[in-house]
Design a protein around this motif. Structure first.
Motif, PDB file in Angstrom:
ATOM      1  N   MET A  88       0.842  -1.200   0.000  1.00 18.92           N
ATOM      2  CA  MET A  88       0.000   0.000   0.000  1.00 18.92           C
ATOM      3  C   MET A  88       0.875   1.247   0.000  1.00 18.92           C
ATOM      4  SD  MET A  88      -2.794  -1.334   2.738  1.00 18.92           S
ATOM      5  CE  MET A  88      -4.097  -0.118   2.672  1.00 18.92           C
ATOM      6  N   ARG A 144       2.242   2.006  -3.352  1.00 17.34           N
ATOM      7  CA  ARG A 144       1.234   2.578  -4.249  1.00 17.34           C
ATOM      8  C   ARG A 144       0.926   4.026  -3.883  1.00 17.34           C
ATOM      9  NH1 ARG A 144      -3.323  -1.673  -4.137  1.00 17.34           N
ATOM     10  NH2 ARG A 144      -2.123  -2.584  -2.427  1.00 17.34           N
ATOM     11  N   ASP A 168       5.605  -8.773  -1.396  1.00 19.90           N
ATOM     12  CA  ASP A 168       5.146 -10.135  -1.650  1.00 19.90           C
ATOM     13  C   ASP A 168       4.707 -10.302  -3.103  1.00 19.90           C
ATOM     14  OD1 ASP A 168       5.438 -12.081   0.238  1.00 19.90           O
ATOM     15  OD2 ASP A 168       3.925 -11.175   1.540  1.00 19.90           O
ATOM     16  N   ILE A 169       4.741 -11.555  -3.555  1.00 17.99           N
ATOM     17  CA  ILE A 169       4.520 -11.837  -4.980  1.00 17.99           C
ATOM     18  C   ILE A 169       3.214 -11.249  -5.513  1.00 17.99           C
ATOM     19  CG2 ILE A 169       4.142 -13.698  -6.649  1.00 17.99           C
ATOM     20  CD1 ILE A 169       5.996 -15.423  -4.830  1.00 17.99           C
ATOM     21  N   ILE A 170       2.129 -11.449  -4.774  1.00 23.06           N
ATOM     22  CA  ILE A 170       0.840 -10.992  -5.302  1.00 23.06           C
ATOM     23  C   ILE A 170       0.788  -9.460  -5.324  1.00 23.06           C
ATOM     24  CG2 ILE A 170      -1.650 -11.000  -4.823  1.00 23.06           C
ATOM     25  CD1 ILE A 170      -1.325 -14.011  -4.212  1.00 23.06           C
ATOM     26  N   GLN A 208       3.465  -7.607  -5.742  1.00 24.40           N
ATOM     27  CA  GLN A 208       4.314  -7.243  -6.871  1.00 24.40           C
ATOM     28  C   GLN A 208       3.496  -7.200  -8.151  1.00 24.40           C
ATOM     29  OE1 GLN A 208       7.998  -9.254  -7.637  1.00 24.40           O
ATOM     30  NE2 GLN A 208       8.448  -9.562  -5.488  1.00 24.40           N
ATOM     31  N   ARG A 209       2.637  -8.197  -8.309  1.00 20.62           N
ATOM     32  CA  ARG A 209       1.815  -8.259  -9.521  1.00 20.62           C
ATOM     33  C   ARG A 209       0.896  -7.033  -9.595  1.00 20.62           C
ATOM     34  NH1 ARG A 209       2.497  -9.607 -14.266  1.00 20.62           N
ATOM     35  NH2 ARG A 209       3.639 -11.357 -13.380  1.00 20.62           N
ATOM     36  N   THR A 210       0.299  -6.632  -8.460  1.00 19.05           N
ATOM     37  CA  THR A 210      -0.560  -5.445  -8.455  1.00 19.05           C
ATOM     38  C   THR A 210       0.223  -4.228  -8.940  1.00 19.05           C
ATOM     39  OG1 THR A 210      -1.496  -6.404  -6.457  1.00 19.05           O
ATOM     40  CG2 THR A 210      -2.171  -4.161  -6.999  1.00 19.05           C
ATOM     41  N   ILE A 266       2.970  -4.199 -10.774  1.00 17.45           N
ATOM     42  CA  ILE A 266       3.345  -4.347 -12.185  1.00 17.45           C
ATOM     43  C   ILE A 266       2.160  -3.980 -13.086  1.00 17.45           C
ATOM     44  CG2 ILE A 266       3.907  -6.062 -13.982  1.00 17.45           C
ATOM     45  CD1 ILE A 266       5.707  -7.423 -11.877  1.00 17.45           C
ATOM     46  N   LYS A 267       0.975  -4.437 -12.709  1.00 18.99           N
ATOM     47  CA  LYS A 267      -0.213  -4.111 -13.514  1.00 18.99           C
ATOM     48  C   LYS A 267      -0.424  -2.600 -13.569  1.00 18.99           C
ATOM     49  CE  LYS A 267      -3.059  -8.229 -12.914  1.00 18.99           C
ATOM     50  NZ  LYS A 267      -4.114  -8.786 -12.047  1.00 18.99           N
ATOM     51  N   ALA A 294      13.343  -9.923 -13.854  1.00 22.49           N
ATOM     52  CA  ALA A 294      11.932 -10.120 -14.147  1.00 22.49           C
ATOM     53  C   ALA A 294      11.214  -8.779 -14.323  1.00 22.49           C
ATOM     54  CB  ALA A 294      11.282 -10.934 -13.035  1.00 22.49           C
ATOM     55  N   GLU A 328       9.032  -7.894 -17.555  1.00 22.67           N
ATOM     56  CA  GLU A 328       7.616  -7.596 -17.415  1.00 22.67           C
ATOM     57  C   GLU A 328       7.259  -6.209 -17.936  1.00 22.67           C
ATOM     58  OE1 GLU A 328       5.005  -9.340 -16.091  1.00 22.67           O
ATOM     59  OE2 GLU A 328       6.017 -11.106 -15.288  1.00 22.67           O
ATOM     60  N   GLU A 331       4.198 -16.722   0.925  1.00 22.11           N
ATOM     61  CA  GLU A 331       4.528 -15.309   1.105  1.00 22.11           C
ATOM     62  C   GLU A 331       4.968 -15.019   2.532  1.00 22.11           C
ATOM     63  OE1 GLU A 331       1.982 -12.692  -1.685  1.00 22.11           O
ATOM     64  OE2 GLU A 331       0.668 -14.221  -0.870  1.00 22.11           O
ATOM     65  N   LEU A 375      -0.496 -17.488  -7.038  1.00 21.08           N
ATOM     66  CA  LEU A 375       0.917 -17.224  -6.773  1.00 21.08           C
ATOM     67  C   LEU A 375       1.741 -17.418  -8.046  1.00 21.08           C
ATOM     68  CD1 LEU A 375       2.155 -16.502  -4.049  1.00 21.08           C
ATOM     69  CD2 LEU A 375       2.600 -18.927  -3.670  1.00 21.08           C
ATOM     70  N   ALA A 397       1.137 -14.823 -10.579  1.00 25.22           N
ATOM     71  CA  ALA A 397       1.595 -13.480 -10.185  1.00 25.22           C
ATOM     72  C   ALA A 397       3.107 -13.319 -10.259  1.00 25.22           C
ATOM     73  CB  ALA A 397       1.118 -13.160  -8.763  1.00 25.22           C
ATOM     74  N   PRO A 408       6.605 -12.491 -11.187  1.00 26.01           N
ATOM     75  CA  PRO A 408       7.210 -11.860 -12.357  1.00 26.01           C
ATOM     76  C   PRO A 408       8.199 -12.837 -12.997  1.00 26.01           C
ATOM     77  CG  PRO A 408       7.412 -10.473 -10.398  1.00 26.01           C
ATOM     78  CD  PRO A 408       6.959 -11.820  -9.935  1.00 26.01           C
ATOM     79  N   GLU A 409       8.168 -12.916 -14.322  1.00 27.44           N
ATOM     80  CA  GLU A 409       9.033 -13.867 -15.023  1.00 27.44           C
ATOM     81  C   GLU A 409      10.191 -13.156 -15.701  1.00 27.44           C
ATOM     82  OE1 GLU A 409       8.956 -17.041 -15.040  1.00 27.44           O
ATOM     83  OE2 GLU A 409       6.899 -17.758 -14.801  1.00 27.44           O
ATOM     84  N   ALA A 410      11.375 -13.719 -15.584  1.00 26.97           N
ATOM     85  CA  ALA A 410      12.550 -13.123 -16.216  1.00 26.97           C
ATOM     86  C   ALA A 410      12.635 -13.547 -17.681  1.00 26.97           C
ATOM     87  CB  ALA A 410      13.807 -13.520 -15.460  1.00 26.97           C
ATOM     88  N   ASP A 411      11.562 -13.351 -18.400  1.00 25.81           N
ATOM     89  CA  ASP A 411      11.492 -13.771 -19.793  1.00 25.81           C
ATOM     90  C   ASP A 411      10.294 -13.039 -20.410  1.00 25.81           C
ATOM     91  OD1 ASP A 411      12.034 -16.718 -21.550  1.00 25.81           O
ATOM     92  OD2 ASP A 411      10.415 -15.349 -22.063  1.00 25.81           O
ATOM     93  N   ALA A 452       6.361 -13.503 -19.616  1.00 22.52           N
ATOM     94  CA  ALA A 452       5.764 -12.392 -18.882  1.00 22.52           C
ATOM     95  C   ALA A 452       4.479 -11.938 -19.562  1.00 22.52           C
ATOM     96  CB  ALA A 452       6.750 -11.236 -18.769  1.00 22.52           C
ATOM     97  N   HIS A 453       4.451 -11.989 -20.882  1.00 19.81           N
ATOM     98  CA  HIS A 453       3.267 -11.487 -21.560  1.00 19.81           C
ATOM     99  C   HIS A 453       2.224 -12.553 -21.857  1.00 19.81           C
ATOM    100  CE1 HIS A 453       6.006  -8.071 -21.946  1.00 19.81           C
ATOM    101  NE2 HIS A 453       4.893  -7.405 -21.793  1.00 19.81           N
ATOM    102  N   GLU A 492      -5.517  -7.454  -0.520  1.00 21.85           N
ATOM    103  CA  GLU A 492      -4.714  -7.500   0.700  1.00 21.85           C
ATOM    104  C   GLU A 492      -4.841  -8.837   1.413  1.00 21.85           C
ATOM    105  OE1 GLU A 492      -2.608  -5.014   1.830  1.00 21.85           O
ATOM    106  OE2 GLU A 492      -3.083  -3.972  -0.043  1.00 21.85           O
TER     107      GLU A 492
END
Ligand SMILES: Nc1ncnc2c1ncn2[C@@H]1O[C@H](COP(=O)(O)OP(=O)(O)OP(=O)(O)O)[C@@H](O)[C@H]1O
Ligand SMILES: Nc1ncnc2c1ncn2[C@@H]1O[C@H](COP(=O)(O)OP(=O)(O)OP(=O)(O)O)[C@@H](O)[C@H]1O
Ligand code: SF4
Ligand SMILES: [Mg+2]
Ligand SMILES: [Mg+2]
Lengths: 370, 331
Positions: free
Chosen positions: A177, A180, A204-206, A208-210, A212-213, A234, A238, B42, B252, B255, B257-260, B264-265, B276
């Protein structure tokens, strides 16, 4: 919830000129032990609307380069020689010649940097709203309502619930948060260029995805010009259109993301790519780069990568290579980039979706070394 | 084969009264000799807490740890000491785990002498040099007189591994052992650890939040996924990463991120109902993933804790709703 377009005043017509041009930029830090040559001879054009990733190991000078652009380096640092030109609305300024006030303006209105350590980037005793209002006031806004509306809009844009966040203290928010909120604050004054230092590191991974989007949305829908700084390949894969690899303070390779990941020409870039696995790809044979990064006070002669490089020859020990064209829009600073190309023909990178899902002996590394 | 290590309904609570959190909740698994198991999930999901209980550094609130078939609570003091030596833990931060005032020689010879692994100082010195070779810290003679601050992060981690090896462990818990090491040298440390499996028949519990590392290190082993203190899925690595069944595992993996760029796409984007993660202090009822899960079935998922059930494709999953559904991760 989110509006399609915020009222960015983007200027995509720079008469074809890059919004940001770095020319021969050097940055050093004075220390007791000597001069740390953190950035050396960086020349780079950042195009309007593009996203560029700066990748490289810890200590390669990525953050220093970002800090140099927004002139937030500590006093022990010196930018010299070097020219950093910034262009917007047909005007051009030399960032290194701006005075304190002009620099402050530049930092929020033109080029904003979002920092890695999201907690200490805040004033811990101010609520989020107060931080935003302080910044806006300092830049000549007087209309509290308008600033609040804008902040609400931006918080919604970064997918936060403004009601929950606007009157919170920084420590009351999770790491994701906070990251962001920082992003929203950095957009407050409509900058043209955004520099993000390790935007997802330690999240955390999820989460990170938020992030990145969101960054993709800023790039694709809003046309922002962005620099991503990360040690994580990565993030480059991405988000970046182009990728610059840094080693010992220099850009040693620069090219389109696909070129860097599938057709690297610098041994260091190749080394980095061969060192990181993917998750949903097949099983890649991985290798590490021998040795460790050089002492920036006492740099090796010639190519700074030569002590760790499998392609090095005597020439590499004596002469430092400059960036040269190795393909369309693709440059690398290596005497032996053709040998790298040949190596990749012999031993292709097992990457992409098609890579084989089959086990390869874990001892591949040792066999390859011997 | 009989498992070398087994945990049954392992539970750890921290704090008192209203502030009690269940960091690890009824976790059960067994690891066979020579197997490599990765524990992923996580931050805060209970990986380290589980690892510390496995290594005997933390007492479970309830449940059992069995090492070589014996409940460690029932061991006599000599037996317990042997178990503590047999199970070594390697931590994330080599700075914190090495005494800065000791040289590598002292760091390695002290445990060798203390545990009578060698006859005398000369023997200890010789063994220390051997161990430095094993962890690829060469030339060993140059390395042995260094202090931790004279070594790089990767080298310090190698010293930590060498120290763990002084007591000839059978089982190593590697807790984020390469997370702080630069990417360029991670692989060489992983390869070195993998070699210990062959050379010394060490069994690994490899804890990481990095799924790509887990996949690489445990390619022929297994991955166990934790969420808020519970195991939600486990199974052979290659099945788990290509055909995950639990919606959390899917979220997971999609989500990461991929180093490729191509991967990634082409990654499937899974939208969670809530971004959250809930607090351990206020856990959702039933399946604790239900407030975020795209497949949530009201009246079912929020009513009871789904049991971890065996899967026909290998491993176990705690989701009766989706356990038969294959979801491709690339589109
Ligand atoms: N204030 C400072 N004084 C002296 N040296 C510094 C200072 N800040 C950074 N350096 C040195 O400059 C070099 C480049 O550092 P920088 O932080 O730019 O690297 P980086 O690529 O961002 O690394 P990381 O991935 O660890 O963030 C390093 O060797 C670092 O130790
Ligand atoms: N000694 C302790 N006292 C109180 N709470 C604790 C203690 N150790 C761990 N916890 C809590 O237990 C939960 C699980 O922690 P644990 O360290 O096992 O997570 P983890 O999965 O290893 O996370 P990370 O990836 O961040 O290392 C967390 O909420 C943590 O705050
Ligand atoms: S110039 Fe020589 S040492 Fe440098 S990267 Fe190329 S081959 Fe290696
Ligand atoms: Mg940095
Ligand atoms: Mg942990």
């Amino acid at each position: 919830m989110t509006k399609g377009k915020l009222d960015w005043q983007m200027d995509e017509h720079q008469n074809g000129k890059a919004p940001l041009s770095l020319q021969n930029v050097h940055v050093s830090y004075a220390t007791r032990r000597g001069k740390v040559q953190a950035v050396r001879n960086v020349t780079l054009d950042l195009h309007a609307g593009e996203s560029l990733a700066l990748i490289g190991e810890s200590g390669s000078g990525k953050t220093t380069l970002g800090l140099a652009i927004v002139r937030l380096l500590p006093e022990t640092a010196q930018i010299s020689p070097g020219v950093i030109l910034y262009r917007r609305d047909g005007r051009e300024v030399d960032i290194l010649k701006l005075d304190r006030n002009e620099m402050r303006e530049f930092r929020w209105r033109d080029c904003a940097m979002v920092f890695q350590a999201a907690l200490n980037a805040f004033n811990p005793v101010l609520k989020i709203w107060a931080q935003a209002w302080d910044t806006a006031k300092a830049h000549g806004w007087h209309d509290k309502e308008a600033v609040r509306r804008r902040l609400v809009e931006l918080l919604e844009f970064v997918q936060l619930d403004p009601k929950r966040v606007i009157d919170a203290y920084p420590h009351e928010l999770s790491g994701g948060m906070r990251q962001r909120v920082l992003l929203a604050l950095s957009l407050l004054l409509n900058p043209q260029v955004l520099i993000l230092d390790e935007p997802t590191t330690a999240l955390d991974i999820i989460t990170q995805r938020t992030i990145i989007k969101l960054l993709r949305k800023l790039k694709e829908d809003q046309g922002f010009t962005m620099i991503f700084i990360s040690h994580d390949l990565a993030i480059a894969a991405e988000l970046a259109d182009r990728v610059a690899t840094m080693y010992a303070g220099r850009i040693v390779e620069l090219g389109a993301s696909e070129d860097i990941f599938y057709r690297p020409r610098h041994p260091y870039t190749l080394g980095l790519i061969r060192a990181v696995p993917t998750v949903t790809g097949g099983f890649e044979q991985l290798f590490s780069i021998p040795g460790s990064p050089p002492d920036l006070i006492d740099l090796p002669s010639g190519c700074k990568f030569h002590p760790r490089c499998a392609f090095a020859t005597d020439r590499c020990k004596l002469e430092e290579p400059e960036l040269e064209e190795v393909g369309p829009g693709h440059t690398a600073a290596c005497w032996h980039w053709r040998a790298v190309e040949e190596e990749l023909q012999r031993n292709p990178l097992h990457r992409g979706v098609l890579s084989v899902l089959q086990a390869i002996s874990f001892n591949a590394e040792e066999e390859a070394v011997s | 084969m009989a498992p070398i290590l087994e945990v049954r309904n392992l539970t750890k609570k921290f704090g008192k009264g209203k502030e009690t959190v269940t960091a690890v909740d009824s976790v059960s698994f067994a690891i066979e000799p020579g197997e490599t198991v990765c524990l992923v999930g996580e931050s805060g999901c209970g990986k380290s807490t589980t690892g510390r209980m496995v290594a005997g550094l933390l007492e479970p609130t309830s449940g059992e740890v069995l090492f070589e078939g014996k409940n460690i609570k029932e061991l006599d003091s000599a037996g317990f000491r042997r178990y503590r030596q047999s199970v070594q833990i390697i931590h994330q931060d080599p700075y914190a785990s090495l005494n800065p005032t000791q040289t590598v020689r002292q760091i390695l010879t002290a445990p060798l002498l203390r545990h009578n692994k060698v006859k005398n100082r000369a023997g200890a010195e010789a063994r220390a040099l051997e161990l430095l070779e094993v962890v690829d810290l060469t030339p060993a003679r140059d390395m042995i007189d260094k202090y931790p601050h004279q070594l790089s992060g990767g080298q310090r981690q190698r010293v930590a591994v060498a120290r763990a090896l002084t007591v000839e462990p059978k089982f190593i818990v590697a807790d984020e052992a390469v997370s702080m090491v630069d990417v360029s040298i991670r692989v060489s440390i992983l390869t070195m650890l993998a070699r210990l499996k062959e050379q010394f028949h060490v069994t690994f519990l490899f804890i990481t939040h990095d799924l790509a590392l887990a996949k690489y290190f445990a390619w022929t082993g297994r991955i166990t996924v934790m969420y808020l203190g519970r195991i939600v899925e486990d199974g052979p690595t290659q099945r788990l990463i290509t055909d995950p069944r639990h919606p959390y595992t899917q979220a997971l993996l999609s989500a990461v991120p991929e180093a490729d760029p191509e991967l990634a796409h082409r990654k499937r984007q899974i939208e969670l109902r809530e971004a959250e993660i809930p607090s351990l202090l206020n856990l959702p009822s039933g399946c604790t993933f239900h407030p975020r899960c795209p497949y949530f079935v009201p009246g079912e998922c929020d009513q009871r804790v789904p049991p971890l059930e065996p899967l026909d494709v290998g491993g176990r999953v705690a989701c009766p709703v989706r356990k038969h559904e294959h979801v491709p991760l690339l589109v």
